[in-house]
Design a protein around this motif. Structure first.
Motif, mmCIF file in Angstrom:
data_model
loop_
_atom_site.group_PDB
_atom_site.id
_atom_site.type_symbol
_atom_site.label_atom_id
_atom_site.label_comp_id
_atom_site.label_asym_id
_atom_site.label_seq_id
_atom_site.Cartn_x
_atom_site.Cartn_y
_atom_site.Cartn_z
ATOM 1 N N GLN A 1 -30.656 -3.251 -31.390
ATOM 2 C CA GLN A 1 -31.347 -4.242 -32.217
ATOM 3 C C GLN A 1 -31.981 -5.328 -31.363
ATOM 4 O O GLN A 1 -33.071 -5.830 -31.677
ATOM 5 C CB GLN A 1 -30.360 -4.895 -33.193
ATOM 6 N N LEU A 2 -31.304 -5.700 -30.286
ATOM 7 C CA LEU A 2 -31.816 -6.749 -29.405
ATOM 8 C C LEU A 2 -32.890 -6.229 -28.451
ATOM 9 O O LEU A 2 -33.390 -6.974 -27.619
ATOM 10 C CB LEU A 2 -30.662 -7.367 -28.611
ATOM 11 N N ARG A 3 -33.233 -4.949 -28.579
ATOM 12 C CA ARG A 3 -34.287 -4.311 -27.785
ATOM 13 C C ARG A 3 -33.978 -4.386 -26.291
ATOM 14 O O ARG A 3 -34.853 -4.665 -25.465
ATOM 15 C CB ARG A 3 -35.648 -4.940 -28.089
ATOM 16 N N CYS A 4 -32.729 -4.140 -25.973
ATOM 17 C CA CYS A 4 -32.292 -4.141 -24.582
ATOM 18 C C CYS A 4 -32.299 -2.727 -24.017
ATOM 19 O O CYS A 4 -32.122 -1.751 -24.754
ATOM 20 C CB CYS A 4 -30.861 -4.689 -24.470
ATOM 21 N N TRP B 1 -21.230 -10.376 -30.488
ATOM 22 C CA TRP B 1 -20.694 -9.672 -31.652
ATOM 23 C C TRP B 1 -21.728 -9.536 -32.762
ATOM 24 O O TRP B 1 -21.613 -8.643 -33.599
ATOM 25 C CB TRP B 1 -19.481 -10.421 -32.214
ATOM 26 N N GLU B 2 -22.672 -10.463 -32.818
ATOM 27 C CA GLU B 2 -23.628 -10.454 -33.920
ATOM 28 C C GLU B 2 -25.028 -10.697 -33.374
ATOM 29 O O GLU B 2 -25.208 -11.032 -32.205
ATOM 30 C CB GLU B 2 -23.239 -11.493 -34.979
ATOM 31 N N TYR B 3 -26.027 -10.526 -34.241
ATOM 32 C CA TYR B 3 -27.424 -10.483 -33.820
ATOM 33 C C TYR B 3 -28.075 -11.858 -33.708
ATOM 34 O O TYR B 3 -28.828 -12.127 -32.772
ATOM 35 C CB TYR B 3 -28.195 -9.623 -34.825
ATOM 36 N N ASP B 4 -27.808 -12.749 -34.656
ATOM 37 C CA ASP B 4 -28.628 -13.944 -34.817
ATOM 38 C C ASP B 4 -28.616 -14.861 -33.600
ATOM 39 O O ASP B 4 -29.665 -15.318 -33.143
ATOM 40 C CB ASP B 4 -28.181 -14.733 -36.055
ATOM 41 N N CYS B 5 -27.431 -15.166 -33.069
ATOM 42 C CA CYS B 5 -27.357 -16.135 -31.975
ATOM 43 C C CYS B 5 -28.011 -15.612 -30.692
ATOM 44 O O CYS B 5 -28.862 -16.303 -30.119
ATOM 45 C CB CYS B 5 -25.914 -16.552 -31.732
#
Length: 297
Positions: free
Chosen positions: A267-270, A236-240
């Protein structure tokens, strides 16, 4: 604090499904989850147009992932003792010896409570063949490049988790180091996740109170293993997920993330694989499979 591992007979999942079906209506099952703190996060996994059968599957799946099947059975016994007594003779599989009930021991540190074993759940019995998507995902993850990072993106209820369970089973042979499965959800606890990964790798990092030091220690433990597949389900979110991918997983790990959020996947460059709703033919096949599961006995 009790630091022992819980041991029990394995549950008969078909019987658990029948118990939930007979103990509640759809509205009652929603209220049951809402009124109990342990089960409230399961509501996040109910799609807006979920049928009663899909709600039952979501409850059982999340209870498996988070080692809550004993709590579910106990809560139903309290809420509907008549149905519990009727289903009790069928609830456990016959086994000559008990086995771990999906939990690891706690040492009573910041990670208080029992840790979920980070292994991939079995594909659901009602899985409908998505052969094209399955083939693409397995091929990408098993490709010759040392690292393959893929996100499966789609709206809630499209079957991302069911497909990824199938991917884990099909791709396991390409990853001699094993498959790490972690369900993130809206409020993931990276300390807890890292502790469970370390124990699965034969170590213990719960003395590390700094998150990045703990992640580095996990990376060192996992680096001694052969190539692995890490599945980060329901991001759901980026940090973890970013922390886990960048700081805890060795460089040769293939990663598969599932998320509803297309922007998060980017954002996760997937490499993003979109999962659409089922076509009419597959949707009808799924309904037929689900109807066949309504009476498990």
């Amino acid at each position: 604090m009790d630091n022992t591992v819980r041991v029990s007979k394995p549950y008969n999942l078909a019987a658990i499904r029948g118990l939930v079906r007979d103990a509640f209506t759809g509205d009652e099952l929603r209220r049951f989850c809402q009124d109990r703190h342990k089960f409230r996060p399961i509501l996040d996994h109910f799609g807006p147009s979920f049928s009663f059968v899909q709600m039952i599957d979501a409850v059982i799946e999340q209870c498996q992932v988070h080692a809550l099947l004993p709590d579910l059975a106990a809560a139903i016994e309290e809420a509907n003792p008549r149905q519990y007594e009727r289903h009790l003779p069928h609830l456990f599989e016959e086994s000559s010896s008990p086995r771990l009930n999906g939990v690891l021991p706690s040492t009573g540190t910041r990670d208080g409570g029992l840790l979920p074993v980070p292994t991939a759940p079995a594909p659901p019995a009602h899985f409908v063949d998505r052969q094209a998507e399955l083939t693409r995902l397995v091929s990408c993850l098993a490709a010759g490049a040392p690292t393959a990072t893929t996100a499966l993106q789609g709206m809630g209820g499209t079957g991302k988790t069911a497909l990824v369970k199938k991917v884990a089973a099909e791709a396991a042979g390409f990853f001699p180091g094993g498959v790490l499965w972690t369900t993130l959800g809206p409020q993931p606890d990276p300390f807890h996740i890292l502790a469970s990964w370390a124990i699965a790798a034969g170590g213990d990092v719960r003395s590390y109170t700094d998150l990045f030091h703990r992640a580095a220690a996990v990376r060192s433990l996992l680096a001694s293993r052969a190539r692995m597949l890490a599945i980060l389900d329901d991001a759901w979110e980026y940090d973890c997920p970013f922390l886990l991918m960048q700081n805890a997983l060795p460089a040769n790990t293939s990663v598969l993330v599932t998320t509803r959020d297309a922007d998060l996947a980017k954002q996760l460059r997937c490499r993003v694989e979109n999962l659409d709703v089922l076509g009419e033919k597959d949707a009808l096949a799924l309904i037929e499979n689900l109807i066949g599961l309504l009476d498990p006995y």
